[in-house]
Write an enzyme that holds these catalytic residues in place. Structure first.
Site, short mmCIF file in Angstrom:
data_model
loop_
_atom_site.label_atom_id
_atom_site.label_comp_id
_atom_site.label_asym_id
_atom_site.label_seq_id
_atom_site.Cartn_x
_atom_site.Cartn_y
_atom_site.Cartn_z
N LYS A 149 0.84 -1.09 0.00
CA LYS A 149 -0.02 -0.09 0.06
C LYS A 149 0.87 1.22 0.02
CE LYS A 149 -4.30 -1.72 1.67
NZ LYS A 149 -5.25 -2.00 3.03
N LYS A 244 -3.75 -8.78 -7.46
CA LYS A 244 -5.17 -8.88 -7.14
C LYS A 244 -6.17 -7.79 -7.69
CE LYS A 244 -5.50 -6.47 -2.69
NZ LYS A 244 -6.33 -6.32 -1.40
N LYS A 247 -9.95 -2.28 -5.29
CA LYS A 247 -10.96 -1.02 -5.43
C LYS A 247 -10.21 0.30 -5.95
CE LYS A 247 -13.74 -2.01 -1.75
NZ LYS A 247 -12.83 -2.01 -0.12
P1 AMP Z 1 -11.09 -4.68 1.63
O1 AMP Z 1 -12.17 -3.87 0.31
O2 AMP Z 1 -9.60 -4.56 1.42
O3 AMP Z 1 -11.64 -4.10 2.71
O4 AMP Z 1 -11.40 -6.18 1.41
C1 AMP Z 1 -12.70 -6.72 1.84
C2 AMP Z 1 -12.85 -8.23 1.90
O5 AMP Z 1 -12.62 -8.72 0.58
C3 AMP Z 1 -11.41 -8.77 2.40
O6 AMP Z 1 -11.87 -9.94 3.04
C4 AMP Z 1 -10.51 -9.08 1.37
O7 AMP Z 1 -9.61 -10.12 1.55
C5 AMP Z 1 -11.52 -9.57 0.21
N1 AMP Z 1 -10.84 -9.26 -0.88
C6 AMP Z 1 -10.26 -7.78 -1.33
N2 AMP Z 1 -9.93 -8.10 -2.68
C7 AMP Z 1 -9.97 -9.38 -3.01
C8 AMP Z 1 -9.62 -9.89 -4.19
N3 AMP Z 1 -9.08 -9.55 -5.17
N4 AMP Z 1 -9.87 -11.30 -4.26
C9 AMP Z 1 -10.54 -12.06 -3.15
N5 AMP Z 1 -10.80 -11.51 -1.95
C10 AMP Z 1 -10.83 -10.23 -1.96
#
Ligand code: AMP
Length: 379
Positions: A149, A244, A247
């Site tokens: 990050k 990955k 967002k």
């Molecule tokens: P975040 O938006 O980073 O708070 O992620 C929310 C949830 O989505 C967390 O459990 C992450 O591990 C999961 N997540 C985020 N990006 C991915 C991705 N590209 N593939 C699978 N899971 C994801």
């Protein structure tokens, strides 16, 4: 020599897995009766297919399969969201609001799960502080998320190149946010945490801190939470399948958002980076990461094995047909979440009432647990 009890203790320790599959629909027995399930998502922008297949769809499954005695808490990690470049207050308010709408849009049932804003339950921050006194800089230093990050460079073999000037610019909040995440989970004495693979390391830290606390204070207060991973634990970017789906990716073509129109989804999948083998489609994540990512997405959505999906797509002999097939599967899966998301966007009072009621329940548990933690620590 170990006595019989010590041997049994050791054996059960060895066989107690810290990772479990999150494909609940296939394995509804996976969760014990008294499980407390906890997970959150950051309001840093619109939810995407990775969030859905990696985490939030499992939340919905859990609501459907919930048995009496189990507790589900899902939240909006708004304190985590400010560890990366922040939007202005108006936009942030909108993202927080949309995060609740997205949780409901994928089918999470607020009657069965408490939906919370992390920042509205101050015990999260206090436990963060208490646990930070047990967290070593060395352990935190090994985490990769703060490095990725902060755009810290990686070498060819993916090792991060630690440069003192770059590291010196990293904010304390970003460095220590895995401790806050541990606090989020442990505050509710959670036993199961359904997340994407990018959170696996942080769950390791959470278990380590639970252990540290228990051994320091000679208690068994904190359970060791199990990481629950879906088959689609890592959905990759459509345009750069070595990373990955995220967002924060400035290239929106690489991300399928929950509220993308069918035409947009089709366009993005048509543009997805693949390779030059255009007449055969098979799964090989090393040599064919783009194609394999699309197969993985279909397999996740259809809840079928990679092998079954490969058999299906082996009938295609050109990219257009293969990608149109993938688009159709994704469009169909996201049709309902998209319309539900739009609907909830126009119901701010309802969203507010959902969070209010979720927080009442969660806050009660948070206050009780923190008061016990205080007592154990001698405050
Ligand atoms: P975040 O938006 O980073 O708070 O992620 C929310 C949830 O989505 C967390 O459990 C992450 O591990 C999961 N997540 C985020 N990006 C991915 C991705 N590209 N593939 C699978 N899971 C994801």
């Amino acid at each position: 020599m170990l006595n019989r009890q010590a041997i049994l203790r050791l054996a059960s320790k060895r066989w107690t897995s810290t990772v479990q599959r999150a494909d609940y629909k296939l394995n509804s027995e996976a969760l014990p009766k008294n499980a407390t399930v906890f997970s959150m998502i950051q309001p840093t922008g619109c939810f995407h297919l990775g969030n859905y297949l990696g985490a939030t769809r499992a939340w919905t499954d859990l609501c459907e399969l919930k048995k009496s005695g189990q507790e589900l808490i899902f939240g909006v990690a708004d304190l985590h969201a400010i560890t990366v470049p922040k939007p202005d207050a108006k936009m942030f308010r909108k993202f927080r609001h949309e995060a609740v709408a997205s949780i409901l849009a994928v089918g999470v049932d607020p009657e069965k799960a408490s939906i919370i804003y992390q920042s509205a339950i101050p015990q999260h921050s206090e436990l963060h502080w208490l646990l930070s006194t047990l967290a070593s800089m060395g352990f935190l230093n090994r985490m990769t998320q703060w490095k990725s990050k902060s755009n810290i460079k990686q070498s060819e073999n993916k090792e991060y190149q630690i440069d003192d000037t770059e590291v010196g610019k990293v904010k304390l909040g970003l460095f220590s946010y895995p401790v806050l995440q541990a606090a989020d989970i442990l505050l509710y004495k959670s036993t199961h945490v359904p997340v994407g693979d990018d959170q696996s390391q942080h769950l390791e830290l959470t278990r380590h801190l639970a252990d540290k606390f228990n051994s320091t204070y000679k208690t068994d207060f904190f359970p060791k939470p199990i990481t629950m991973l879906a088959q689609t634990k890592k959905v990759l970017s459509l345009s750069s399948p070595e990373k990955k789906m995220s967002k924060s990716d400035p290239n929106h073509d690489s991300v399928i958002f929950l509220n993308d129109e069918p035409k947009t989804i089709q366009k993005k999948i048509r543009r997805a980076l693949t390779d030059s083998i255009s007449d055969r489609f098979y799964y090989d994540p090393v040599e064919r990461p783009g194609v394999s990512n699309l197969i993985n997405i279909v397999s996740g959505i259809q809840r079928r094995s990679i092998g079954d999906v490969v058999e299906d797509v082996s009938r295609f002999n050109n990219y257009k047909d293969f990608k149109d097939f993938v688009s159709e599967v994704v469009i169909e899966e996201l049709r309902e979440p998209r319309t539900e998301f739009e609907k909830y966007g126009n119901e701010p009072d309802y969203l507010h009432s959902v969070v209010e009621s979720g927080m009442r329940k969660a806050q009660e548990k948070a206050a009780k647990n923190l008061s016990n933690i205080h007592r154990i620590m001698g405050f």
